[in-house]
Design a protein around this motif. Structure first.
Motif, PDB file in Angstrom:
ATOM      1  N   TYR A 174      -1.753 -20.388 -25.792  1.00  0.00           N
ATOM      2  CA  TYR A 174      -1.516 -19.972 -24.417  1.00  0.00           C
ATOM      3  C   TYR A 174      -0.536 -20.928 -23.738  1.00  0.00           C
TER       4      TYR A 174
ATOM      5  N   TYR B 201       0.406 -21.971 -19.761  1.00  0.00           N
ATOM      6  CA  TYR B 201       0.070 -21.884 -18.345  1.00  0.00           C
ATOM      7  C   TYR B 201       1.052 -22.757 -17.566  1.00  0.00           C
TER       8      TYR B 201
ATOM      9  N   GLN C 296       1.231 -25.028 -13.921  1.00  0.00           N
ATOM     10  CA  GLN C 296       0.437 -25.587 -12.827  1.00  0.00           C
ATOM     11  C   GLN C 296       1.363 -26.228 -11.797  1.00  0.00           C
TER      12      GLN C 296
ATOM     13  N   PRO D 253      -4.006 -23.849 -12.800  1.00  0.00           N
ATOM     14  CA  PRO D 253      -3.074 -23.306 -13.796  1.00  0.00           C
ATOM     15  C   PRO D 253      -2.950 -21.791 -13.687  1.00  0.00           C
TER      16      PRO D 253
ATOM     17  N   PHE E 292      -1.547 -18.330 -15.647  1.00  0.00           N
ATOM     18  CA  PHE E 292      -1.237 -17.809 -16.969  1.00  0.00           C
ATOM     19  C   PHE E 292       0.215 -17.341 -17.072  1.00  0.00           C
TER      20      PHE E 292
ATOM     21  N   LEU F  45       1.544 -26.184 -19.160  1.00  0.00           N
ATOM     22  CA  LEU F  45       0.420 -26.520 -20.024  1.00  0.00           C
ATOM     23  C   LEU F  45       0.340 -25.564 -21.200  1.00  0.00           C
TER      24      LEU F  45
ATOM     25  N   PHE G  58      -6.518 -27.954 -24.331  1.00  0.00           N
ATOM     26  CA  PHE G  58      -5.259 -28.111 -23.612  1.00  0.00           C
ATOM     27  C   PHE G  58      -4.528 -29.380 -24.030  1.00  0.00           C
ATOM     28  N   GLY G  59      -3.201 -29.298 -24.005  1.00  0.00           N
ATOM     29  CA  GLY G  59      -2.381 -30.488 -24.106  1.00  0.00           C
ATOM     30  C   GLY G  59      -2.277 -31.154 -22.751  1.00  0.00           C
ATOM     31  N   GLU G  60      -1.572 -32.277 -22.698  1.00  0.00           N
ATOM     32  CA  GLU G  60      -1.440 -33.015 -21.449  1.00  0.00           C
ATOM     33  C   GLU G  60      -0.331 -32.468 -20.561  1.00  0.00           C
TER      34      GLU G  60
ATOM     35  N   LYS H  22      -4.483 -36.574 -17.873  1.00  0.00           N
ATOM     36  CA  LYS H  22      -5.186 -36.115 -19.078  1.00  0.00           C
ATOM     37  C   LYS H  22      -5.160 -34.594 -19.136  1.00  0.00           C
ATOM     38  N   GLY H  23      -5.377 -34.060 -20.329  1.00  0.00           N
ATOM     39  CA  GLY H  23      -5.444 -32.613 -20.468  1.00  0.00           C
ATOM     40  C   GLY H  23      -6.739 -32.053 -19.913  1.00  0.00           C
ATOM     41  N   LEU H  24      -6.743 -30.791 -19.575  1.00  0.00           N
ATOM     42  CA  LEU H  24      -7.962 -30.106 -19.128  1.00  0.00           C
ATOM     43  C   LEU H  24      -9.000 -30.106 -20.235  1.00  0.00           C
TER      44      LEU H  24
ATOM     45  N   PHE I 208      -7.835 -19.201 -13.405  1.00  0.00           N
ATOM     46  CA  PHE I 208      -8.309 -20.450 -12.829  1.00  0.00           C
ATOM     47  C   PHE I 208      -8.397 -20.364 -11.310  1.00  0.00           C
TER      48      PHE I 208
END
Lengths: 115, 113
Positions: free
Chosen positions: A33, A35, A37, A43, A45, A91, A106-108, B42-44, B103
């Motif tokens: 995915y 996203y 933010q 976030p 989509f 993201l 999730f990545g950072e 940091k990541g979620l 979200f």
């Protein structure tokens, strides 16, 4: 094991330029995915891949945005003719199957700033 | 359409006191509901999830949430706040495996020593 990796972590570009953001998901995860933010928001989509194909791209804001996942692993989000409004953290997340019952990892994020 | 509303953009509590982060959802069907946490840089990370099993869901770090269909709520609670709980918390809804997670706007939790 390695988590979701996103590069670059930070990207500053000028209005009108082309940008690529890369996501390397967790090995074996079939779903990926993207996203976006924006500051002070949750976030939003953009696009969802199941394997190599885009299963849902309804969140892409316009045709300047495009994403690929040619081998079902790494994905690249491409933004053409960037605008200041594209500035956000992008993201990437991956999981084994659909997002409803599975946990998204999730990545950072990649922070994009368009000047 | 599905959506979530997080009723507070910012909540501040003292260390050792209870935490309540409020979330209401809108969905025509039985949703799956999640809480994610985002620490600075940091990541979620998934805290907990509800997927039509027990209505009281326990998550990591002592957090729990209760699904109340009659109130369309999924509030997040913790009996005693710790300094390390300071972060942004997101309530999330999903209808099915083929629809993306939606979200909320997030609630920033501050914990005062």
């Amino acid at each position: 094991g390695a988590g979701v990796s996103q590069t670059p972590s930070n990207k500053v570009t000028e209005k009108g330029k082309y940008v690529e953001l890369r996501c390397d998901p967790i090995s074996g995860h079939t779903a990926l995915y993207w996203y976006r933010q924006s500051l002070g928001q949750g976030p939003e989509f953009l696009i969802y891949f199941q394997g190599t194909g885009a299963a849902d791209d309804s969140g892409l804001p316009n045709d300047r945005f495009f994403a690929v996942r040619p081998e079902g692993s790494v994905s690249t989000l491409k933004i053409q003719r960037t605008e200041r409004g594209d500035s956000a953290v992008y993201l990437c997340a991956s999981t084994y199957g659909g997002g409803r019952t599975g946990e998204l990892f999730f990545g950072e994020g990649s922070r994009l700033t368009v000047l | 359409a599905q959506s979530v509303t997080q009723l507070d953009s910012h909540v501040s509590v003292s260390e050792g006191t209870p935490v309540l982060l409020r979330c209401n959802y809108s969905s025509s069907y039985s949703p799956s509901l999640f809480w994610y946490v985002q620490h600075p840089n940091k990541g979620l990370q998934l805290l907990l999830k509800y997927t039509s099993a027990a209505t009281l869901v326990k998550g990591i770090n002592g957090f729990e949430a209760e699904f109340k269909k009659s109130e369309t709520s999924f509030h997040l609670t913790k009996p005693s706040a710790h300094m390390s709980d300071a972060a942004e918390y997101f309530c999330v809804v999903s209808l099915s495996g083929n629809t993306p997670l939606v979200f909320g706007k997030g609630t920033r939790l501050s914990v005062i020593a």
